[in-house]
Design a protein around this motif. Structure first.
Motif, short mmCIF file in Angstrom:
data_model
loop_
_atom_site.label_atom_id
_atom_site.label_comp_id
_atom_site.label_asym_id
_atom_site.label_seq_id
_atom_site.Cartn_x
_atom_site.Cartn_y
_atom_site.Cartn_z
N THR A 38 55.46 44.63 43.87
CA THR A 38 55.80 43.36 43.24
C THR A 38 56.71 43.47 42.02
O THR A 38 57.36 42.49 41.65
CB THR A 38 54.53 42.62 42.78
OG1 THR A 38 53.89 43.40 41.76
CG2 THR A 38 53.56 42.37 43.94
N GLY A 39 56.70 44.62 41.36
CA GLY A 39 57.43 44.77 40.12
C GLY A 39 56.70 44.22 38.92
O GLY A 39 57.19 44.30 37.79
N VAL A 40 55.51 43.66 39.13
CA VAL A 40 54.70 43.15 38.03
C VAL A 40 54.14 44.34 37.27
O VAL A 40 53.71 45.33 37.88
CB VAL A 40 53.56 42.24 38.56
CG1 VAL A 40 52.64 41.80 37.44
CG2 VAL A 40 54.15 41.02 39.28
N SER A 41 54.15 44.27 35.95
CA SER A 41 53.72 45.41 35.14
C SER A 41 52.24 45.73 35.38
O SER A 41 51.42 44.84 35.66
CB SER A 41 53.95 45.14 33.65
OG SER A 41 52.97 44.26 33.15
N VAL A 42 51.92 47.00 35.26
CA VAL A 42 50.54 47.45 35.42
C VAL A 42 49.66 46.80 34.36
O VAL A 42 48.50 46.47 34.62
CB VAL A 42 50.46 49.00 35.39
CG1 VAL A 42 49.02 49.47 35.42
CG2 VAL A 42 51.23 49.59 36.57
N THR A 43 50.20 46.56 33.18
CA THR A 43 49.45 45.89 32.11
C THR A 43 49.06 44.48 32.53
O THR A 43 47.91 44.07 32.38
CB THR A 43 50.27 45.85 30.80
OG1 THR A 43 50.59 47.18 30.43
CG2 THR A 43 49.52 45.15 29.70
N THR A 44 50.02 43.74 33.08
CA THR A 44 49.72 42.38 33.54
C THR A 44 48.72 42.42 34.69
O THR A 44 47.79 41.61 34.73
CB THR A 44 51.02 41.66 33.98
OG1 THR A 44 51.85 41.50 32.83
CG2 THR A 44 50.74 40.30 34.61
N ILE A 45 48.90 43.35 35.60
CA ILE A 45 47.96 43.48 36.72
C ILE A 45 46.55 43.74 36.20
O ILE A 45 45.58 43.13 36.67
CB ILE A 45 48.42 44.59 37.68
CG1 ILE A 45 49.75 44.19 38.35
CG2 ILE A 45 47.36 44.89 38.74
CD1 ILE A 45 50.48 45.33 39.04
N GLY A 46 46.43 44.61 35.21
CA GLY A 46 45.12 44.89 34.62
C GLY A 46 44.51 43.67 33.96
O GLY A 46 43.30 43.42 34.08
N ARG A 47 45.33 42.90 33.26
CA ARG A 47 44.83 41.67 32.61
C ARG A 47 44.36 40.66 33.66
O ARG A 47 43.33 40.00 33.48
CB ARG A 47 45.91 41.05 31.74
CG ARG A 47 46.16 41.82 30.47
CD ARG A 47 47.20 41.13 29.62
NE ARG A 47 47.51 41.96 28.47
CZ ARG A 47 48.70 42.12 27.95
NH1 ARG A 47 49.74 41.48 28.48
NH2 ARG A 47 48.89 42.88 26.91
N VAL A 48 45.13 40.51 34.72
CA VAL A 48 44.73 39.59 35.78
C VAL A 48 43.43 40.07 36.42
O VAL A 48 42.52 39.27 36.67
CB VAL A 48 45.85 39.43 36.83
CG1 VAL A 48 45.35 38.64 38.04
CG2 VAL A 48 47.07 38.76 36.22
N ALA A 49 43.31 41.36 36.66
CA ALA A 49 42.10 41.90 37.26
C ALA A 49 40.88 41.64 36.37
O ALA A 49 39.81 41.26 36.86
CB ALA A 49 42.26 43.40 37.51
N ARG A 50 41.05 41.84 35.08
CA ARG A 50 39.95 41.60 34.13
C ARG A 50 39.57 40.12 34.15
O ARG A 50 38.39 39.77 34.17
CB ARG A 50 40.37 42.05 32.73
CG ARG A 50 39.26 42.08 31.73
CD ARG A 50 39.60 42.76 30.42
NE ARG A 50 40.94 42.55 29.90
CZ ARG A 50 41.95 43.43 30.01
NH1 ARG A 50 41.76 44.59 30.62
NH2 ARG A 50 43.14 43.15 29.51
N THR A 51 40.56 39.24 34.18
CA THR A 51 40.28 37.81 34.22
C THR A 51 39.65 37.42 35.54
O THR A 51 38.73 36.58 35.57
CB THR A 51 41.57 37.00 33.98
OG1 THR A 51 42.15 37.42 32.75
CG2 THR A 51 41.29 35.52 33.93
N LEU A 52 40.09 38.01 36.62
CA LEU A 52 39.50 37.73 37.93
C LEU A 52 38.02 38.10 37.93
O LEU A 52 37.19 37.38 38.49
CB LEU A 52 40.25 38.51 39.01
CG LEU A 52 39.90 38.26 40.47
CD1 LEU A 52 40.07 36.80 40.84
CD2 LEU A 52 40.77 39.13 41.37
N GLU A 53 37.69 39.18 37.25
CA GLU A 53 36.30 39.64 37.20
C GLU A 53 35.47 38.92 36.14
O GLU A 53 34.31 38.59 36.38
CB GLU A 53 36.28 41.14 36.91
CG GLU A 53 34.90 41.75 36.96
CD GLU A 53 34.93 43.24 36.75
OE1 GLU A 53 34.17 43.72 35.89
OE2 GLU A 53 35.73 43.92 37.42
N GLN A 54 36.06 38.67 34.97
CA GLN A 54 35.27 38.17 33.84
C GLN A 54 35.70 36.80 33.34
O GLN A 54 35.16 36.32 32.34
CB GLN A 54 35.38 39.16 32.67
CG GLN A 54 34.91 40.54 33.00
CD GLN A 54 35.25 41.54 31.89
OE1 GLN A 54 35.84 41.19 30.87
NE2 GLN A 54 34.90 42.79 32.11
#
Length: 104
Positions: A72-88
């Protein structure tokens, strides 16, 4: 973000947020929602939101962050933030994801 002389109280801010949520919920057609978002947001804000939403299904399916980034070209930092929000987070990503039909 720019500093504004007016600082709404938490209650005023919540009222404004819920007013915006009601406006979005009242739009019953994706074309109307798209038009509203284009009027409301800057191109950079839309790009950021699209990037976040684009990675939600891949995170939910357990795909590794680096693979998502490579696709996707989306930054790993953004992916991590989205993952954290998806979980919490508040459950919005999961609720929206549940309404999506799988693509062929």
């Amino acid at each position: 973000m720019k500093i504004r002389p007016y600082s709404p109280t938490k209650r005023e801010s919540d009222t404004d947020f819920h007013s915006l949520a009601r406006a979005l919920a009242a739009l019953d057609d994706p074309k109307k929602v798209a038009a509203f978002l284009r009027d409301l947001c800057t191109p950079a804000e839309l790009e950021s939101m699209c990037d976040r939403w684009k990675v939600v299904p891949q995170i939910a399916s357990g795909e590794p962050y680096r693979a998502i980034h490579d696709k996707t070209g989306v930054s790993v930092t953004t992916i991590g933030r989205v993952a954290r929000t998806l979980e919490q987070g508040a459950g919005g990503y999961a609720a929206a994801l549940a309404t999506q039909t799988p693509s062929p």
